[in-house]
Motif scaffolding. Structure first.
Motif, PDB file in Angstrom:
ATOM      1  N   VAL A 214       0.853  -1.189   0.000  1.00  0.00           N
ATOM      2  CA  VAL A 214       0.000   0.000   0.000  1.00  0.00           C
ATOM      3  C   VAL A 214       0.887   1.237   0.000  1.00  0.00           C
ATOM      4  N   ASP A 215       0.409   2.271  -0.636  1.00  0.00           N
ATOM      5  CA  ASP A 215       1.117   3.547  -0.648  1.00  0.00           C
ATOM      6  C   ASP A 215       1.116   4.100   0.777  1.00  0.00           C
ATOM      7  N   PRO A 216       2.288   4.310   1.377  1.00  0.00           N
ATOM      8  CA  PRO A 216       2.337   4.789   2.776  1.00  0.00           C
ATOM      9  C   PRO A 216       1.560   6.086   2.993  1.00  0.00           C
ATOM     10  N   ALA A 280     -10.296 -14.844   9.536  1.00  0.00           N
ATOM     11  CA  ALA A 280     -10.146 -14.237   8.215  1.00  0.00           C
ATOM     12  C   ALA A 280     -11.419 -14.373   7.386  1.00  0.00           C
ATOM     13  N   GLN A 281     -12.282 -15.324   7.747  1.00  0.00           N
ATOM     14  CA  GLN A 281     -13.531 -15.548   7.026  1.00  0.00           C
ATOM     15  C   GLN A 281     -14.736 -14.971   7.763  1.00  0.00           C
ATOM     16  N   ALA A 282     -14.491 -14.218   8.831  1.00  0.00           N
ATOM     17  CA  ALA A 282     -15.583 -13.792   9.707  1.00  0.00           C
ATOM     18  C   ALA A 282     -16.159 -12.427   9.370  1.00  0.00           C
ATOM     19  N   GLY A 283     -15.747 -11.873   8.254  1.00  0.00           N
ATOM     20  CA  GLY A 283     -16.267 -10.565   7.888  1.00  0.00           C
ATOM     21  C   GLY A 283     -16.102 -10.308   6.412  1.00  0.00           C
ATOM     22  N   GLN A 284     -16.141  -9.035   6.038  1.00  0.00           N
ATOM     23  CA  GLN A 284     -16.024  -8.632   4.636  1.00  0.00           C
ATOM     24  C   GLN A 284     -14.584  -8.251   4.334  1.00  0.00           C
ATOM     25  N   GLN A 285     -14.003  -8.872   3.314  1.00  0.00           N
ATOM     26  CA  GLN A 285     -12.644  -8.530   2.923  1.00  0.00           C
ATOM     27  C   GLN A 285     -12.644  -7.168   2.237  1.00  0.00           C
ATOM     28  N   VAL A 286     -11.676  -6.328   2.632  1.00  0.00           N
ATOM     29  CA  VAL A 286     -11.557  -4.991   2.033  1.00  0.00           C
ATOM     30  C   VAL A 286     -10.115  -4.802   1.574  1.00  0.00           C
ATOM     31  N   PRO A 287      -9.894  -3.927   0.574  1.00  0.00           N
ATOM     32  CA  PRO A 287      -8.528  -3.672   0.122  1.00  0.00           C
ATOM     33  C   PRO A 287      -7.699  -3.039   1.238  1.00  0.00           C
ATOM     34  N   LEU A 288      -6.414  -3.345   1.222  1.00  0.00           N
ATOM     35  CA  LEU A 288      -5.519  -2.764   2.228  1.00  0.00           C
ATOM     36  C   LEU A 288      -5.552  -1.245   2.163  1.00  0.00           C
ATOM     37  N   SER A 289      -5.735  -0.703   0.973  1.00  0.00           N
ATOM     38  CA  SER A 289      -5.752   0.755   0.809  1.00  0.00           C
ATOM     39  C   SER A 289      -6.968   1.401   1.470  1.00  0.00           C
ATOM     40  N   GLN A 290      -7.986   0.596   1.798  1.00  0.00           N
ATOM     41  CA  GLN A 290      -9.204   1.132   2.418  1.00  0.00           C
ATOM     42  C   GLN A 290      -9.333   0.726   3.880  1.00  0.00           C
ATOM     43  N   ILE A 291      -8.243   0.315   4.484  1.00  0.00           N
ATOM     44  CA  ILE A 291      -8.266  -0.168   5.866  1.00  0.00           C
ATOM     45  C   ILE A 291      -8.748   0.923   6.813  1.00  0.00           C
TER      46      ILE A 291
END
Length: 341
Positions: A214-216, A280-291
């Motif tokens: 991810v872009d810092p 890791a399967q207990a929610g919605q996966q989101v992009p690292l950039s949107q953490i």
């Protein structure tokens, strides 16, 4: 689960071989040797972390199976008690048939002991009233259910034994990894030992997995306010800062990585599974950039480590034995995925 344990143990064996083959580095050794020893120690901790998740999964499964066995045995006891009462009714029917001359004493005994066989004989069944046939059919069905439940309980007990064996095997492997790490730590000076222990798990040089990038500058931007649940989970995790990492622990006084996350979200009113791979399967996966704060961050190719994002490029996590729950950089380990609960 058994396959995961075998994979983890095979990987662990490879790391142990590498560590044993390397020359011991003493306090007077060069920087290169010290760096090599620290790398090997981190690798041993990573393998112990992976095996810990295998152990946690086995413990969780053993708990579920244990409850299932208890329920099956309780239901079996109730059904067997009722069946014995029903047999008294069959005995009365058999006695009535014998007295009426409908069946001889041997057939009467068969009615009491083998009602399914008796009921299958049309000539014999024809001598019974509709109510008697209905009662016998009920007893036959109850006997069938008892047999089915007995087989299920036996299978559950067998699975429970295997799961406990798997947990014990994983525990032994973790202990061996930690013993190897301690032996390597002993080759370092006190300051070097402290630095090695606090260095964290790091990357995995033996793997091609480099993780998400991810872009810092994105992490420096103001994050959205966490939800009420996420805020409560973050507060719970931060309240545990300084508590020790203990293999297999889930609080309240010590934690392993997934135990910390499970306990923190439990206090926020959310029940998560026990292991990092399950979480890791207990929610919605989101992009690292949107953490966002409160998101779960799962690390390594095998999803063997987990932390919780705090914002500002930081996570809170329980690193490995010898350390305490602490705050660390988000990108200090290769990110596998980000999950929003």
């Amino acid at each position: 689960m058994a396959a995961a344990a075998l994979t983890a143990m095979a990987a662990a064996a490879g790391v142990v071989t590498t560590a044993a083959a390397a020359p011991a580095a003493g306090p007077g050794s060069g920087d290169g040797d010290q760096a090599s020893v620290k790398t090997q120690i981190a690798a041993l901790y990573r393998q112990a972390d992976q095996l810990t998740q295998t152990y946690d999964a086995a413990q969780e499964q053993a708990g579920k199976l244990g409850l299932a066995v208890q329920r099956s045995q309780s239901a079996l006891q109730v059904m067997q008690t009722d069946y014995q009462h029903q047999r008294v009714t069959l005995g009365a029917i058999a006695a009535d048939q014998y007295r009426a001359g409908g069946v001889d004493d041997r057939l009467a005994l068969m009615l009491a002991d083998h009602p399914d066989t008796f009921l299958g004989n049309e000539a014999m069944a024809a001598r019974l009233s509709d109510e008697q046939r209905r009662k016998i059919a009920e007893v036959v069905e109850e006997r069938r259910q008892i047999d089915q439940l007995q087989h299920a309980a036996a299978d559950q007990l067998s699975a429970l034994d295997q799961t406990r064996d798997s947990a014990a095997q994983s525990r032994t492997q973790v202990s061996e990894q930690l013993r190897k790490a301690q032996a390597l730590l002993a080759t370092l000076s006190a300051p070097q030992r402290a630095a090695a222990v606090q260095a964290g798990l790091g990357t995995d040089p033996g793997s091609d997995f480099t993780g998400q990038q991810v872009d810092p500058t994105l992490l420096d931007q103001p994050a959205l306010a966490p939800s009420d649940r996420a805020r409560a989970a973050i507060a719970a995790a931060l309240a545990d800062l300084g508590k020790p990492y203990v293999f297999g622990a889930e609080g309240p006084d010590a934690f392993d990585c997934s135990g910390l996350i499970q306990q923190a979200w439990r206090q926020a009113g959310v029940e998560l599974p026990r292991t990092s791979s399950e979480q890791a399967q207990a929610g919605q996966q989101v992009p690292l950039s949107q953490i966002q704060p409160g998101d779960l961050v799962i690390y390594y190719a095998g999803r063997s480590h987990i932390g919780m994002y705090l914002g500002d490029g930081k996570i809170v996590h329980a690193p490995h034995p010898g350390t305490d729950v602490k705050i660390a950089p988000l990108m200090s380990m290769p990110v596998n995925m980000v999950v929003r609960v």
